[in-house]
Design a protein around this motif. Structure first.
Motif, short mmCIF file in Angstrom:
data_model
loop_
_atom_site.label_atom_id
_atom_site.label_comp_id
_atom_site.label_asym_id
_atom_site.label_seq_id
_atom_site.Cartn_x
_atom_site.Cartn_y
_atom_site.Cartn_z
N THR A 86 -13.61 3.52 9.19
CA THR A 86 -12.32 3.90 8.82
C THR A 86 -11.35 2.83 9.48
O THR A 86 -10.12 2.57 8.86
N ARG A 87 -11.70 2.05 10.35
CA ARG A 87 -10.72 0.99 11.01
C ARG A 87 -10.70 -0.24 10.03
O ARG A 87 -9.52 -0.76 10.06
N ARG A 88 -11.80 -0.13 9.03
CA ARG A 88 -11.71 -1.45 8.31
C ARG A 88 -11.06 -1.09 6.97
O ARG A 88 -10.49 -2.04 6.20
N LEU A 89 -10.89 0.22 6.39
CA LEU A 89 -10.35 0.55 5.19
C LEU A 89 -8.91 -0.04 5.04
O LEU A 89 -8.52 -0.44 4.10
N PRO A 90 -7.88 0.27 5.81
CA PRO A 90 -6.61 -0.30 5.73
C PRO A 90 -6.31 -1.69 5.30
O PRO A 90 -5.70 -1.89 4.16
N ARG A 91 -7.07 -2.65 5.91
CA ARG A 91 -6.83 -3.80 5.66
C ARG A 91 -7.59 -4.29 4.29
O ARG A 91 -6.83 -4.89 3.37
N ALA A 92 -8.73 -3.45 3.94
CA ALA A 92 -9.57 -3.75 2.58
C ALA A 92 -8.60 -3.16 1.51
O ALA A 92 -8.37 -4.00 0.56
N LEU A 93 -7.62 -2.12 1.72
CA LEU A 93 -6.84 -1.36 0.54
C LEU A 93 -5.64 -2.43 0.62
O LEU A 93 -5.07 -2.69 -0.76
N ASP A 94 -5.23 -3.05 1.79
CA ASP A 94 -4.16 -3.95 1.47
C ASP A 94 -4.41 -5.08 0.58
O ASP A 94 -3.75 -5.54 -0.27
N ILE A 95 -5.66 -5.44 0.96
CA ILE A 95 -6.24 -6.83 0.14
C ILE A 95 -6.28 -6.35 -1.35
O ILE A 95 -6.01 -7.16 -2.18
N ASN A 96 -6.86 -5.25 -1.59
CA ASN A 96 -7.11 -5.00 -2.92
C ASN A 96 -5.88 -4.89 -3.94
O ASN A 96 -5.62 -5.02 -4.77
N ARG A 97 -4.87 -4.20 -2.95
CA ARG A 97 -3.31 -3.97 -3.83
C ARG A 97 -2.98 -5.27 -3.98
O ARG A 97 -2.24 -5.61 -5.03
N ILE A 98 -2.89 -6.34 -3.04
CA ILE A 98 -2.45 -7.56 -3.27
C ILE A 98 -3.20 -8.25 -4.67
O ILE A 98 -2.51 -8.83 -5.52
N ILE A 99 -4.43 -8.18 -4.59
CA ILE A 99 -5.32 -8.75 -5.63
C ILE A 99 -4.86 -8.14 -7.14
O ILE A 99 -4.70 -8.65 -8.12
N THR A 100 -4.70 -7.05 -7.05
CA THR A 100 -4.19 -6.24 -8.20
C THR A 100 -2.66 -6.44 -8.60
O THR A 100 -2.52 -6.77 -9.89
N LEU A 101 -2.07 -6.75 -7.87
CA LEU A 101 -0.52 -7.02 -8.08
C LEU A 101 -0.46 -8.47 -8.63
O LEU A 101 0.31 -8.85 -9.73
N VAL A 102 -1.31 -9.47 -7.89
CA VAL A 102 -1.40 -10.70 -8.41
C VAL A 102 -1.88 -10.82 -9.86
O VAL A 102 -1.41 -11.40 -10.65
N ALA A 103 -2.94 -10.02 -10.19
CA ALA A 103 -3.21 -10.17 -11.50
C ALA A 103 -2.48 -9.80 -12.67
O ALA A 103 -2.26 -10.16 -13.53
N LEU A 104 -1.69 -8.37 -12.22
CA LEU A 104 -0.86 -7.96 -13.12
C LEU A 104 0.40 -9.00 -13.31
O LEU A 104 0.86 -9.08 -14.46
N VAL A 105 0.76 -9.43 -12.11
CA VAL A 105 1.97 -10.45 -12.41
C VAL A 105 1.72 -11.45 -13.05
O VAL A 105 2.49 -12.10 -13.98
N LEU A 106 0.44 -12.22 -13.02
CA LEU A 106 0.23 -13.18 -13.91
C LEU A 106 -0.07 -12.62 -15.37
O LEU A 106 0.08 -13.50 -16.38
N ALA A 107 -0.83 -11.58 -15.48
CA ALA A 107 -1.32 -11.19 -16.92
C ALA A 107 -0.11 -10.56 -17.90
O ALA A 107 -0.23 -11.21 -18.83
N LEU A 108 0.52 -9.85 -17.34
CA LEU A 108 1.46 -9.06 -17.98
C LEU A 108 2.47 -10.05 -18.74
O LEU A 108 2.90 -10.04 -20.11
N PRO A 109 3.30 -10.86 -17.97
CA PRO A 109 4.17 -11.90 -18.64
C PRO A 109 3.33 -12.80 -19.65
O PRO A 109 3.98 -12.92 -20.56
N LEU A 110 2.14 -13.12 -19.43
CA LEU A 110 1.45 -13.97 -20.30
C LEU A 110 1.49 -13.26 -21.81
O LEU A 110 1.08 -13.41 -22.84
N ALA A 111 0.93 -11.91 -21.65
CA ALA A 111 0.79 -11.02 -22.69
C ALA A 111 1.86 -10.65 -23.48
O ALA A 111 1.73 -10.62 -24.77
#
Length: 152
Positions: A86-111
């Motif tokens: 439970t203590r590890r989850l918030p940080r992991a979720l934040d990292i996953n959100r950043i990864i997803t955002l970076v992928a979208l910010v890179l991929a959508l304008p290219l597409a």
């Protein structure tokens, strides 16, 4: 509950103050006193003979049917692992959100705005998906995330 178990649970949950092996007749008063100070109280352990304290606490985990979380064969390691995860989850979720955002910010304008082949943005999105999956696997295993799981 032996203080070793209390220490393990408290460390896993990030609790700095703990009261181990408090007599059953004193638990209810201790819970009430700490709540008056504005503290959130959790009671973990066998609850036999301490009906007042678990009822007053914000969370009770134990072998008593009145506990919020009932464990037939009380196992401290299971509760400690749950607190640690439970203590590890918030940080992991934040990292996953950043990864997803970076992928979208890179991929959508290219597409949308370039003449690149569709496979380029798709590859970026797929790489982000794989990174999120790997991060989730690492959380389950307790690898590379803060705070690290307690060592036995």
């Amino acid at each position: 509950m032996p203080s070793r178990d209390t220490d393990r649970l408290a460390d896993a949950a990030g609790i700095t103050q703990r009261w181990a092996e408090t007599a059953p007749e004193k638990r209810g008063g201790l819970v009430a006193e700490l709540q008056e100070q504005g503290r959130i109280i959790a009671i973990v352990g066998p609850c036999t003979g301490q009906a007042e304290a678990p009822a007053e606490a914000a969370l009770s985990v134990g072998d008593d049917p009145a506990s919020d979380i009932t464990m037939r064969d009380f196992d401290v390691s299971l509760v400690a692992d749950a607190f640690s995860l439970t203590r590890r989850l918030p940080r992991a979720l934040d990292i996953n959100r950043i990864i997803t955002l970076v992928a979208l910010v890179l991929a959508l304008p290219l597409a949308v705005f370039t003449d690149l082949h569709w496979a380029v943005p798709a590859t970026i999105l797929a790489t982000g998906l794989v990174a999120v999956s790997l991060q989730s696997t690492r959380v389950r295993a307790g690898i590379g995330v803060y705070p690290p799981p307690p060592k036995d």
